[in-house]
Design an enzyme around this catalytic site. Structure first.
Site, short mmCIF file in Angstrom:
data_model
loop_
_atom_site.label_atom_id
_atom_site.label_comp_id
_atom_site.label_asym_id
_atom_site.label_seq_id
_atom_site.Cartn_x
_atom_site.Cartn_y
_atom_site.Cartn_z
N HIS A 81 -8.87 -10.74 28.50
CA HIS A 81 -7.16 -11.06 29.75
C HIS A 81 -8.46 -10.24 31.33
O HIS A 81 -8.32 -9.64 30.91
CB HIS A 81 -6.62 -10.20 29.42
CG HIS A 81 -4.71 -9.86 29.73
ND1 HIS A 81 -4.63 -8.87 31.04
CD2 HIS A 81 -3.48 -11.24 29.46
CE1 HIS A 81 -4.02 -9.93 31.10
NE2 HIS A 81 -2.64 -10.57 30.31
N SER B 36 -3.66 -15.03 23.74
CA SER B 36 -2.38 -15.17 23.80
C SER B 36 -1.86 -16.86 24.51
O SER B 36 -0.83 -17.49 25.14
CB SER B 36 -1.23 -14.51 25.58
OG SER B 36 -2.87 -14.83 26.72
N ASP C 267 -8.12 -5.53 22.45
CA ASP C 267 -6.39 -5.80 22.76
C ASP C 267 -5.43 -6.18 21.27
O ASP C 267 -5.85 -7.77 21.23
CB ASP C 267 -6.49 -6.65 24.31
CG ASP C 267 -5.15 -6.93 24.82
OD1 ASP C 267 -4.46 -6.36 23.84
OD2 ASP C 267 -5.74 -7.35 25.83
N GLU D 253 -10.12 -10.02 21.76
CA GLU D 253 -8.24 -9.58 21.94
C GLU D 253 -7.76 -10.27 20.17
O GLU D 253 -8.62 -10.91 19.48
CB GLU D 253 -7.84 -10.53 22.48
CG GLU D 253 -7.61 -10.60 23.94
CD GLU D 253 -7.45 -11.68 24.87
OE1 GLU D 253 -6.66 -11.66 24.45
OE2 GLU D 253 -7.38 -10.57 25.85
N LYS E 76 6.51 -7.70 23.95
CA LYS E 76 6.65 -8.69 23.49
C LYS E 76 6.96 -8.37 22.40
O LYS E 76 8.29 -8.37 21.98
CB LYS E 76 4.73 -8.77 22.92
CG LYS E 76 4.27 -9.05 24.70
CD LYS E 76 2.22 -9.28 24.15
CE LYS E 76 2.41 -9.43 25.45
NZ LYS E 76 2.09 -8.42 26.92
#
Length: 386
Positions: A135, A185, A210, A181, A241
C-alpha cells in the site's frame, strides 16, 4: 518582472493528465440492503469494503450514539494530553486479547498507523524489503524514515529469500524490515504468512504485516492470517472495513507498544480517534466474534463467484477472500465496464494507475455478506462476454 506562478507545476501536471486517468468525486447515499442511491437508479454495492455489512448495523449505530451522548463527538486532544477516554483503553484491551498481542494502540487512520509502524521498525540505516504491491501508505512511511527500499516480486518468497540472503551477506548486522499484506486490496491475493514469518525469523528481519482487509474475514475466527505467529513484529489493522466503523490500530508485543507510546509522532501529535468511532469499532469486534457462520458463508460464496466468473470466460480472480478483481488492461476498457455495470444497477469502480501498475486497469468487485440472492447472475449477465 513578475515572479513565476508557484502553482504552475501543478497546473502543468493536471494538463498532462489523460482523461481516462482523471478522478472526480461522487456522492452516494446508502439506500437499503447493500445498495446506494445512484444518480439515475439504485446501485447494488459491489465496491465498498463493508464486507460483513456492519457499517449500518443497529448495534454499531446504537454504540456510537451512546458514546456521543456520554462523552461527545470528538476527543478534543491527543491521547497523551486529555483525549484518552475509557472506551479507548477498553477497545485496545479487547483487541489485544482477541489477537493474542500484548499491546494495541489506536490511530485515527490506517494511513497514519502504517507510517507509524514503519517508523518504529526502521531508520535511515535500515534496508526495507517490501512486496512490490504494498500500500502507498507503507511507501510513505519508508520515505519518512530515509531507509533504503528494495522490492521483491509479489508474494514470491523465493525472491524474498534471495534478497534477504544478499542483504545478510553484504551487512550481517544491518537492520532489516520486511513489509507485506495478508490480503492485497487490489489483487485479492495473500502470501503464505507462516512461511513469510519463518523467512524473517531465519534472517533476523522484523516483519510488518498489514492486515487491514483480512481482519474480520480471514484466518481463525476472522483474526487475520497473522494470528498465532509471534515472529510478526507488528500487525496493522483498520476499523473502516469489516469492522464497519473508522480508525485503525497497531498490535505488537510490550516492547514495540511502549516504543510507539513514547516516540510515535503520528500517535503523539494527532487528536485521539473520535469516541463514537471507537465505540462502534468495539461493537463491530463483538459482532465479528458472534457471526462466524456469516463469515464462513461469505468465503464459500466468494469461491462460487470465482467459479462462475471463470466459467463465463473471465480470468479467475486470485485469492480466496471477498475481493475479486477482473483485470482488463486498458483504462478506457475498465471505465466502459464500470458504466456497463451501472446501467444494470451494479456499482463496481474501475481501478486505474497509479493505484495499480500501468496496463492492469481492472474492475474491483467486492462481495458483501448482505448482497441479495441473484446478485451473481445479475453480475455475469451485465459483464457480458470478456
Amino acid at each position: 518582472m513578475d515572479a513565476a506562478d508557484p502553482l504552475a507545476p501543478l497546473a502543468a501536471d493536471l494538463e498532462a493528465l489523460p482523461p481516462a486517468r482523471r478522478r472526480s468525486l461522487r456522492s452516494l447515499e446508502p439506500a437499503g440492503q447493500a445498495a446506494f442511491a445512484g444518480e439515475a437508479r439504485p446501485l447494488l454495492d459491489l465496491a465498498s469494503n463493508d464486507y460483513l455489512g456492519l457499517s449500518r448495523d443497529p448495534a454499531l449505530q446504537q454504540a456510537a450514539t451512546a458514546a456521543i451522548e456520554a462523552v461527545g463527538v470528538g476527543a478534543g486532544a491527543s491521547r497523551l494530553i486529555s483525549g484518552t477516554r475509557p472506551v479507548h483503553a477498553e477497545l485496545e484491551q479487547a483487541l489485544g486479547h482477541w489477537l493474542g498481542r500484548e499491546r494495541v494502540l489506536l490511530y485515527p487512520s490506517g494511513f497514519q498507523a502504517n507510517i507509524a509502524a514503519v517508523q518504529a521498525l526502521a531508520d535511515r540505516h535500515t534496508w526495507v524489503i517490501a512486496d512490490r504491491l504494498i500500500h502507498h501508505s507503507l511507501l510513505v512511511g519508508i520515505q519518512a524514515t530515509g531507509a533504503k527500499l528494495r522490492r521483491f516480486q509479489h508474494n514470491n518468497l523465493a525472491d524474498l529469500k534471495d534478497q534477504l540472503d544478499r542483504a545478510r551477506r553484504d551487512a550481517p548486522q544491518r537492520r532489516l524490515l520486511v513489509l507485506s499484506e495478508s490480503l492485497f486490496s487490489m489483487e485479492g491475493s495473500s502470501p503464505d504468512v507462516t512461511a513469510l514469518a519463518q523467512l524473517c525469523r531465519t534472517h533476523g528481519a522484523a516483519l510488518l504485516l498489514d492486515e487491514a482487509h483480512s481482519l474480520g474475514i480471514l484466518g481463525q475466527g476472522g483474526r487475520g492470517l497473522g494470528y498465532g505467529i509471534p515472529e510478526i513484529s507488528l500487525i496493522s489493522g483498520t476499523f473502516g472495513k469489516a469492522f464497519g466503523s473508522g480508525g485503525a490500530f497497531l498490535a505488537g508485543n510490550a516492547t514495540v507498544g511502549d516504543w510507539l507510546l513514547q516516540h510515535s509522532g503520528p500517535f503523539r501529535y494527532s487528536t485521539a480517534l473520535a469516541p463514537p468511532l471507537v465505540a462502534a469499532a468495539a461493537a463491530g469486534l463483538r459482532a465479528i466474534q458472534e457471526r462466524e457462520p456469516e463469515r464462513q458463508a461469505l468465503l464459500a460464496r466468494a469461491e462460487r463467484w470465482r467459479d462462475a466468473l471463470e466459467a463465463a470466460g473471465w480470468p479467475r480472480p486470485l485469492g480466496s477472500g471477498p475481493i475479486l478483481p477482473l483485470v482488463v488492461g486498458g483504462d478506457r476498457r475498465a471505465l466502459a465496464l464500470q458504466e456497463q455495470l451501472e446501467q444494470a444497477g451494479l456499482l463496481s469502480v474501475a481501478i486505474r494507475p497509479p493505484t495499480v501498475p500501468s496496463g492492469t486497469a481492472r474492475l474491483r468487485l467486492v462481495l458483501r455478506h448482505d448482497c441479495p440472492p441473484g446478485t451473481l447472475s445479475r453480475l455475469i449477465k451485465a459483464l457480458g462476454r470478456p
